[in-house]
Design an enzyme around this catalytic site. Structure first.
Site, mmCIF file in Angstrom:
data_model
loop_
_atom_site.group_PDB
_atom_site.id
_atom_site.type_symbol
_atom_site.label_atom_id
_atom_site.label_comp_id
_atom_site.label_asym_id
_atom_site.label_seq_id
_atom_site.Cartn_x
_atom_site.Cartn_y
_atom_site.Cartn_z
ATOM 1 N N ASP A 1 38.820 67.944 82.620
ATOM 2 C CA ASP A 1 38.061 66.813 83.539
ATOM 3 C C ASP A 1 38.336 65.105 82.833
ATOM 4 O OD1 ASP A 1 36.601 67.247 81.801
ATOM 5 O OD2 ASP A 1 34.747 67.672 82.777
ATOM 6 N N ASP B 1 29.534 54.050 45.970
ATOM 7 C CA ASP B 1 28.269 53.058 45.265
ATOM 8 C C ASP B 1 27.127 53.491 45.900
ATOM 9 O OD1 ASP B 1 29.551 50.361 44.080
ATOM 10 O OD2 ASP B 1 31.089 51.054 45.940
ATOM 11 N N LYS C 1 52.747 44.784 39.191
ATOM 12 C CA LYS C 1 53.736 45.343 39.178
ATOM 13 C C LYS C 1 53.345 46.640 40.399
ATOM 14 C CE LYS C 1 54.403 49.622 36.825
ATOM 15 N NZ LYS C 1 53.605 50.301 36.165
ATOM 16 N N ARG D 1 40.042 42.269 49.699
ATOM 17 C CA ARG D 1 38.460 43.173 49.853
ATOM 18 C C ARG D 1 37.981 42.294 48.800
ATOM 19 N NH1 ARG D 1 36.383 48.404 47.664
ATOM 20 N NH2 ARG D 1 37.013 47.896 45.182
ATOM 21 N N LYS E 1 55.501 47.166 44.285
ATOM 22 C CA LYS E 1 55.173 48.653 44.188
ATOM 23 C C LYS E 1 54.708 48.733 46.006
ATOM 24 C CE LYS E 1 56.122 52.770 42.196
ATOM 25 N NZ LYS E 1 57.243 52.941 41.150
ATOM 26 N N ILE F 1 44.662 54.739 48.108
ATOM 27 C CA ILE F 1 44.542 54.836 46.708
ATOM 28 C C ILE F 1 45.894 54.488 45.526
ATOM 29 C CG2 ILE F 1 42.338 54.350 46.319
ATOM 30 C CD1 ILE F 1 42.490 56.413 44.596
ATOM 31 N N HIS F 2 46.795 55.325 46.339
ATOM 32 C CA HIS F 2 48.160 55.525 45.282
ATOM 33 C C HIS F 2 49.333 55.890 46.866
ATOM 34 C CE1 HIS F 2 50.888 58.054 42.601
ATOM 35 N NE2 HIS F 2 50.578 57.332 41.832
HETATM 36 N N1 COA Z 1 49.250 50.855 44.283
HETATM 37 C C1 COA Z 1 50.672 49.895 44.316
HETATM 38 N N2 COA Z 1 50.799 50.675 43.306
HETATM 39 C C2 COA Z 1 50.508 51.690 42.774
HETATM 40 C C3 COA Z 1 49.366 52.385 43.073
HETATM 41 C C4 COA Z 1 48.932 51.351 43.980
HETATM 42 N N3 COA Z 1 47.717 52.196 44.079
HETATM 43 N N4 COA Z 1 48.793 52.989 42.233
HETATM 44 C C5 COA Z 1 49.621 53.471 41.483
HETATM 45 N N5 COA Z 1 51.021 52.597 41.674
HETATM 46 C C6 COA Z 1 52.087 52.872 40.799
HETATM 47 C C7 COA Z 1 51.815 53.031 39.736
HETATM 48 O O1 COA Z 1 51.960 51.236 38.932
HETATM 49 C C8 COA Z 1 53.568 53.528 39.136
HETATM 50 O O2 COA Z 1 53.882 52.741 39.561
HETATM 51 P P1 COA Z 1 55.495 52.800 38.097
HETATM 52 O O3 COA Z 1 56.027 54.194 38.154
HETATM 53 O O4 COA Z 1 56.453 51.828 38.065
HETATM 54 O O5 COA Z 1 55.159 52.444 36.577
HETATM 55 C C9 COA Z 1 53.618 54.714 40.005
HETATM 56 O O6 COA Z 1 53.134 53.902 41.135
HETATM 57 C C10 COA Z 1 52.660 55.529 39.577
HETATM 58 O O7 COA Z 1 51.623 55.726 39.305
HETATM 59 P P2 COA Z 1 50.947 56.983 37.964
HETATM 60 O O8 COA Z 1 51.271 56.868 37.546
HETATM 61 O O9 COA Z 1 50.156 58.457 39.423
HETATM 62 O O10 COA Z 1 49.451 56.215 38.839
HETATM 63 P P3 COA Z 1 48.184 55.696 37.434
HETATM 64 O O11 COA Z 1 48.005 56.480 36.552
HETATM 65 O O12 COA Z 1 49.606 54.568 37.544
HETATM 66 O O13 COA Z 1 47.213 54.940 38.220
HETATM 67 C C11 COA Z 1 45.720 54.574 39.532
HETATM 68 C C12 COA Z 1 46.045 55.956 38.669
HETATM 69 C C13 COA Z 1 44.508 55.500 40.671
HETATM 70 C C14 COA Z 1 44.671 54.073 38.366
HETATM 71 C C15 COA Z 1 45.910 53.892 40.467
HETATM 72 O O14 COA Z 1 46.289 54.702 41.595
HETATM 73 C C16 COA Z 1 45.500 52.727 41.336
HETATM 74 O O15 COA Z 1 45.377 51.341 41.007
HETATM 75 N N6 COA Z 1 44.962 52.891 43.175
HETATM 76 C C17 COA Z 1 43.787 51.853 43.382
HETATM 77 C C18 COA Z 1 42.902 51.383 43.121
HETATM 78 C C19 COA Z 1 42.225 50.512 43.938
HETATM 79 O O16 COA Z 1 42.896 49.341 44.396
HETATM 80 N N7 COA Z 1 41.187 51.157 44.121
HETATM 81 C C20 COA Z 1 39.598 50.477 45.019
HETATM 82 C C21 COA Z 1 39.495 50.570 45.438
HETATM 83 S S1 COA Z 1 38.260 52.281 45.608
HETATM 84 MG MG MG Z 2 33.129 50.137 45.170
#
Ligand code: COA
Ligand code: MG
Length: 290
Positions: A273, A156, A14, A65, A18, A227-228
């Protein structure tokens, strides 16, 4: 040049879908920390099938990654995804440029196996996640053409050191982590690639992210990790020169062009410069790419 690199957990179909609703310059499909050990195998399959489905038609560069090269998972990750030609690999917990060169050699072999042009797969190491890495940051030019940028991480690193927190009372990086951030900047600059700032964890704080992104660009970073999805546009905007900046840069370039052989000039009461000319040329190049 990647202004924004959006992390997406590699086991989440999903979220992968997205990520197409926003416009990051790169997406990082994660097989490391965002994926629980029990899900790694399924994540490899999902990431490989997404790479395959988008081949030849990608809206953003697709990076994977992998797990750290010091773990057996890393080779399983590479074996699973390289047939589908990811645009790049993010190498976490990189211990040194030598370790990144080891990844480059694996990629040489895997590209040959899968009929990909040699060197097509770029690398972005996370160069400050293990303490020993901080002492080897000067050598990244040795990695060569595959190096697409260098990023850093404070989470980390803090865990490895045994720190209670990596932030000070003012909410900004405390001294050891601000040092890692600065060293990332110099490491990338010395290797002539972009420095990419680490993530801003509070993904609901748009103004905070905008301020952190401006600060990063001011200091010389070329982009930032997201991350979002909501973070992508804020980051893209912060790392795109404004119209005013571009106009001023063009005036600087024009002034030097009109005065050949002159090393230093005045503009609006400010001395200019060579470094100012270089800076102006960078801004114009950056805006042309954006
Ligand atoms: N990529 C794509 N879509 C994302 C996303 C991301 N990184 N983060 C959130 N979304 C989507 C959610 O699935 C949600 O979709 P929906 O509206 O269809 O249900 C929408 O965006 C809103 O998300 P939200 O409810 O605000 O956040 P969340 O609580 O679902 O997720 C996290 C929060 C932090 C878990 C999420 O942002 C995430 O997985 N980030 C990436 C984490 C990662 O890869 N970390 C590794 C590197 S540090
Ligand atoms: Mg890490």
């Amino acid at each position: 040049m990647y202004r924004s690199m959006l992390f997406v957990p590699g086991d989440n179909e999903k979220k992968i879908a997205k990520s197409e609703q926003v416009r990051p310059d790169a997406v990082i499909l994660d097989l490391e920390d965002a994926v629980a050990p029990a899900n790694k195998a399924a994540a490899r399959k999902l990431v490989a099938s997404y790479l395959k489905a988008t081949r030849g038609n990608r809206r953003a560069a697709l990076f994977v990654r992998i797990n750290p090269l010091s773990t057996p998972e890393a080779l399983d990750d590479l074996a699973a995804v390289m047939a589908e030609a990811p645009d790049g690999i993010v190498q976490p917990k990189a211990a040194s440029p030598l370790e990144v060169q080891r990844l480059a050699h694996y990629l040489d072999a895997l590209e040959a196996q899968h009929g990909l042009p040699r060197g097509a797969t770029r690398i972005v190491p996370v160069a400050t996640e293990v303490p020993e890495a901080l002492f080897a940051l000067g050598g990244y030019s040795q990695v060569g053409e595959r190096l697409a940028g260098i990023t850093w991480g404070a989470e980390d690193l803090a865990a490895a050191i045994g720190a209670i927190s990596n932030k000070g009372d003012d909410g900004y990086w405390s001294e050891p982590y601000a040092l890692a951030r600065s060293l990332c900047l110099f490491a990338a600059s010395a290797a002539k690639v972009a420095a990419i700032d680490t993530l801003y964890a509070d993904f609901r704080d748009g103004p905070g992210l905008a301020a952190a992104s401006r600060r990063a660009r001011r200091d010389g970073f070329g982009g930032k990790i997201a991350i979002h999805p909501a973070q992508v546009e804020v980051i893209n905007e912060a790392f795109t020169p404004s119209d005013d900046e571009v106009a001023h840069a063009n005036r600087v370039i024009e002034l030097f062009r009109a005065n050949p052989g002159v090393g230093t000039l005045g503009l609006d009461g400010q001395m200019l410069d060579m470094p100012h000319l270089v800076q102006a040329q960078k801004i114009v190049a950056l805006s042309a790419r954006a």
